[in-house]
Design a protein around this motif. Structure first.
Motif, PDB file in Angstrom:
ATOM      1  N   MET A   1      31.088  53.239  50.929  1.00  0.00           N
ATOM      2  CA  MET A   1      31.738  52.819  49.686  1.00  0.00           C
ATOM      3  C   MET A   1      30.808  53.006  48.489  1.00  0.00           C
ATOM      4  O   MET A   1      31.229  53.478  47.433  1.00  0.00           O
ATOM      5  N   ILE A   2      29.551  52.643  48.654  1.00  0.00           N
ATOM      6  CA  ILE A   2      28.606  52.791  47.548  1.00  0.00           C
ATOM      7  C   ILE A   2      28.378  54.259  47.227  1.00  0.00           C
ATOM      8  O   ILE A   2      28.358  54.657  46.056  1.00  0.00           O
ATOM      9  N   SER A   3      28.234  55.103  48.260  1.00  0.00           N
ATOM     10  CA  SER A   3      27.949  56.519  48.016  1.00  0.00           C
ATOM     11  C   SER A   3      29.115  57.221  47.349  1.00  0.00           C
ATOM     12  O   SER A   3      28.919  58.154  46.555  1.00  0.00           O
ATOM     13  N   THR A   4      30.341  56.777  47.611  1.00  0.00           N
ATOM     14  CA  THR A   4      31.516  57.403  47.000  1.00  0.00           C
ATOM     15  C   THR A   4      31.866  56.755  45.667  1.00  0.00           C
ATOM     16  O   THR A   4      31.970  57.433  44.641  1.00  0.00           O
ATOM     17  N   ASN A   5      32.044  55.432  45.687  1.00  0.00           N
ATOM     18  CA  ASN A   5      32.560  54.723  44.513  1.00  0.00           C
ATOM     19  C   ASN A   5      31.547  54.599  43.386  1.00  0.00           C
ATOM     20  O   ASN A   5      31.932  54.501  42.214  1.00  0.00           O
ATOM     21  N   VAL A   6      30.268  54.596  43.733  1.00  0.00           N
ATOM     22  CA  VAL A   6      29.219  54.421  42.723  1.00  0.00           C
ATOM     23  C   VAL A   6      28.427  55.712  42.523  1.00  0.00           C
ATOM     24  O   VAL A   6      28.478  56.335  41.464  1.00  0.00           O
ATOM     25  N   THR A   7      27.715  56.134  43.563  1.00  0.00           N
ATOM     26  CA  THR A   7      26.824  57.284  43.414  1.00  0.00           C
ATOM     27  C   THR A   7      27.590  58.555  43.071  1.00  0.00           C
ATOM     28  O   THR A   7      27.209  59.292  42.145  1.00  0.00           O
ATOM     29  N   GLY A   8      28.673  58.816  43.787  1.00  0.00           N
ATOM     30  CA  GLY A   8      29.458  60.016  43.502  1.00  0.00           C
ATOM     31  C   GLY A   8      30.027  60.010  42.101  1.00  0.00           C
ATOM     32  O   GLY A   8      30.001  61.025  41.393  1.00  0.00           O
ATOM     33  N   LEU A   9      30.512  58.850  41.664  1.00  0.00           N
ATOM     34  CA  LEU A   9      31.106  58.744  40.330  1.00  0.00           C
ATOM     35  C   LEU A   9      30.069  58.987  39.234  1.00  0.00           C
ATOM     36  O   LEU A   9      30.319  59.752  38.297  1.00  0.00           O
ATOM     37  N   VAL A  10      28.892  58.377  39.350  1.00  0.00           N
ATOM     38  CA  VAL A  10      27.906  58.559  38.284  1.00  0.00           C
ATOM     39  C   VAL A  10      27.333  59.973  38.299  1.00  0.00           C
ATOM     40  O   VAL A  10      27.029  60.547  37.242  1.00  0.00           O
ATOM     41  N   GLU A  11      27.211  60.557  39.487  1.00  0.00           N
ATOM     42  CA  GLU A  11      26.645  61.904  39.577  1.00  0.00           C
ATOM     43  C   GLU A  11      27.576  62.946  38.964  1.00  0.00           C
ATOM     44  O   GLU A  11      27.132  63.843  38.245  1.00  0.00           O
ATOM     45  N   ILE A  12      28.864  62.863  39.240  1.00  0.00           N
ATOM     46  CA  ILE A  12      29.774  63.860  38.666  1.00  0.00           C
ATOM     47  C   ILE A  12      29.918  63.649  37.166  1.00  0.00           C
ATOM     48  O   ILE A  12      30.054  64.607  36.395  1.00  0.00           O
ATOM     49  N   THR A  13      29.851  62.389  36.725  1.00  0.00           N
ATOM     50  CA  THR A  13      29.877  62.124  35.288  1.00  0.00           C
ATOM     51  C   THR A  13      28.644  62.737  34.625  1.00  0.00           C
ATOM     52  O   THR A  13      28.749  63.396  33.577  1.00  0.00           O
ATOM     53  N   ARG A  14      27.499  62.550  35.237  1.00  0.00           N
ATOM     54  CA  ARG A  14      26.254  63.114  34.692  1.00  0.00           C
ATOM     55  C   ARG A  14      26.304  64.643  34.690  1.00  0.00           C
ATOM     56  O   ARG A  14      25.764  65.288  33.776  1.00  0.00           O
ATOM     57  N   ALA A  15      26.957  65.235  35.685  1.00  0.00           N
ATOM     58  CA  ALA A  15      27.027  66.695  35.765  1.00  0.00           C
ATOM     59  C   ALA A  15      27.885  67.285  34.655  1.00  0.00           C
ATOM     60  O   ALA A  15      27.568  68.346  34.109  1.00  0.00           O
ATOM     61  N   LEU A  16      28.987  66.605  34.294  1.00  0.00           N
ATOM     62  CA  LEU A  16      29.945  67.168  33.342  1.00  0.00           C
ATOM     63  C   LEU A  16      29.759  66.669  31.915  1.00  0.00           C
ATOM     64  O   LEU A  16      30.219  67.308  30.966  1.00  0.00           O
ATOM     65  N   LEU A  17      29.100  65.540  31.752  1.00  0.00           N
ATOM     66  CA  LEU A  17      28.974  64.944  30.421  1.00  0.00           C
ATOM     67  C   LEU A  17      28.195  65.809  29.421  1.00  0.00           C
ATOM     68  O   LEU A  17      28.605  65.888  28.250  1.00  0.00           O
ATOM     69  N   PRO A  18      27.108  66.471  29.806  1.00  0.00           N
ATOM     70  CA  PRO A  18      26.385  67.283  28.816  1.00  0.00           C
ATOM     71  C   PRO A  18      27.253  68.332  28.135  1.00  0.00           C
ATOM     72  O   PRO A  18      27.113  68.574  26.931  1.00  0.00           O
ATOM     73  N   GLY A  19      28.171  68.944  28.884  1.00  0.00           N
ATOM     74  CA  GLY A  19      29.069  69.929  28.282  1.00  0.00           C
ATOM     75  C   GLY A  19      29.991  69.304  27.257  1.00  0.00           C
ATOM     76  O   GLY A  19      30.235  69.883  26.185  1.00  0.00           O
ATOM     77  N   MET A  20      30.507  68.112  27.561  1.00  0.00           N
ATOM     78  CA  MET A  20      31.378  67.420  26.610  1.00  0.00           C
ATOM     79  C   MET A  20      30.621  67.066  25.336  1.00  0.00           C
ATOM     80  O   MET A  20      31.119  67.248  24.222  1.00  0.00           O
ATOM     81  N   VAL A  21      29.400  66.556  25.505  1.00  0.00           N
ATOM     82  CA  VAL A  21      28.597  66.164  24.350  1.00  0.00           C
ATOM     83  C   VAL A  21      28.248  67.396  23.509  1.00  0.00           C
ATOM     84  O   VAL A  21      28.316  67.355  22.274  1.00  0.00           O
ATOM     85  N   ALA A  22      27.902  68.498  24.173  1.00  0.00           N
ATOM     86  CA  ALA A  22      27.557  69.723  23.439  1.00  0.00           C
ATOM     87  C   ALA A  22      28.743  70.234  22.627  1.00  0.00           C
ATOM     88  O   ALA A  22      28.583  70.729  21.506  1.00  0.00           O
ATOM     89  N   ARG A  23      29.964  70.095  23.184  1.00  0.00           N
ATOM     90  CA  ARG A  23      31.175  70.535  22.473  1.00  0.00           C
ATOM     91  C   ARG A  23      31.695  69.457  21.537  1.00  0.00           C
ATOM     92  O   ARG A  23      32.630  69.690  20.776  1.00  0.00           O
ATOM     93  N   ASN A  24      31.115  68.238  21.629  1.00  0.00           N
ATOM     94  CA  ASN A  24      31.532  67.080  20.844  1.00  0.00           C
ATOM     95  C   ASN A  24      33.028  66.798  21.022  1.00  0.00           C
ATOM     96  O   ASN A  24      33.751  66.496  20.072  1.00  0.00           O
ATOM     97  N   SER A  25      33.456  66.882  22.278  1.00  0.00           N
ATOM     98  CA  SER A  25      34.863  66.647  22.598  1.00  0.00           C
ATOM     99  C   SER A  25      34.990  66.388  24.090  1.00  0.00           C
ATOM    100  O   SER A  25      34.350  67.058  24.902  1.00  0.00           O
TER     101      SER A  25
END
Length: 256
Positions: A108-132
């Motif tokens: 549960m921790i590896s999916t609900n917590v670790t997986g969620l924060v890791e995929i957010t961290r992977a995709l967030l830089p692109g959103m911030v760079a595009r400011n959207s």
């Protein structure tokens, strides 16, 4: 508001909420990257809509190397993710804390917590760079209201709530939104069967109730995403009308 040309990535799209959300977002004009572990189900999902609207992409949320490599692993034309829907998650067991299988806690921790924060961290830089962009995570009322047997599952969903609040603080000054949707009693998915390991026990959870359905969650996601860009919905808590928070429990046998 139609979102023509925008790309949404939905985790856990093989069944339940993720399946319904992916189909709903296609109706809203999005192209959808649908992820999950069961490729055949993702292919079947893609077959329900026009060609090119859903791209099946096998992804195990506990495979951190695959999650971290996600932005570069997506095909050309699918890499600029406008919306991340963090839906993948699970609950295992209803045993009291001292009776549980620690491996269930770990999963549960590896999916609900670790997986969620890791995929957010992977995709967030692109959103911030595009400011959207928009990060939308599925929490649960279990993250707010405790109940027997929720122990680590409830804790993982409380983590989601607080992570998203802090994410919103980090994003101040950027045109990237962050939202948590926290449903209560929900039927029409594999959630209870996965949790209890038995279909009859899972069916009994909803006996005599009119629970929320995956389509209700998908409708809420579409509403949140469709609001004007200057509006950020921080948190949505939703329950069926047959449910309410139970209040505090009291043991009256201590001096009996």
């Amino acid at each position: 508001m139609a979102q023509k040309g925008k790309i949404a990535l939905v985790t856990g799209a093989t069944a339940g909420f993720g399946h319904a959300i992916a189909l709903r977002l296609v109706r809203e004009g999005y192209r959808v990257v649908a992820t999950g572990r069961r490729q055949e189900r993702l292919e079947a999902l893609a077959g329900q809509v026009d060609t090119g609207r859903i791209m099946p992409f096998r992804l195990d949320m506990t495979d951190l190397s695959a999650v971290r490599a996600l932005p570069e692993s997506l095909p050309e034309g699918w890499r600029e993710i406008d919306v991340l829907v963090n839906n993948a998650g699970l609950a295992l067991g209803l045993e009291k804390a001292w009776q549980t299988n620690p491996l269930d806690w770990e999963k549960m921790i590896s999916t609900n917590v670790t997986g969620l924060v890791e995929i957010t961290r992977a995709l967030l830089p692109g959103m911030v760079a595009r400011n959207s962009g928009h990060v939308l995570s599925l929490g649960s009322t279990a993250g707010t209201y405790p109940y027997p047997g929720a122990n680590v599952y409830g804790a993982t969903k409380a983590f989601v709530d607080q992570f998203m609040r802090n994410l919103r603080s980090d994003l101040l000054g950027k045109q990237v939104r962050a939202t948590t949707i926290a449903p209560g009693l929900c039927g029409g998915s594999e959630f209870s069967q996965v949790r209890l390991g038995d279909k009859s026990k899972a069916d009994a959870v909803y006996q005599g109730t009119a629970p929320l359905l995956p389509e209700d969650i998908a409708e809420t996601v579409a509403w949140v995403l469709g609001l004007p860009a200057h509006v950020n919905i921080n948190h949505v808590e939703m329950m069926p009308t047959c449910q309410a928070s139970a209040g505090l429990a009291v043991d009256r046998t201590m001096l009996g």
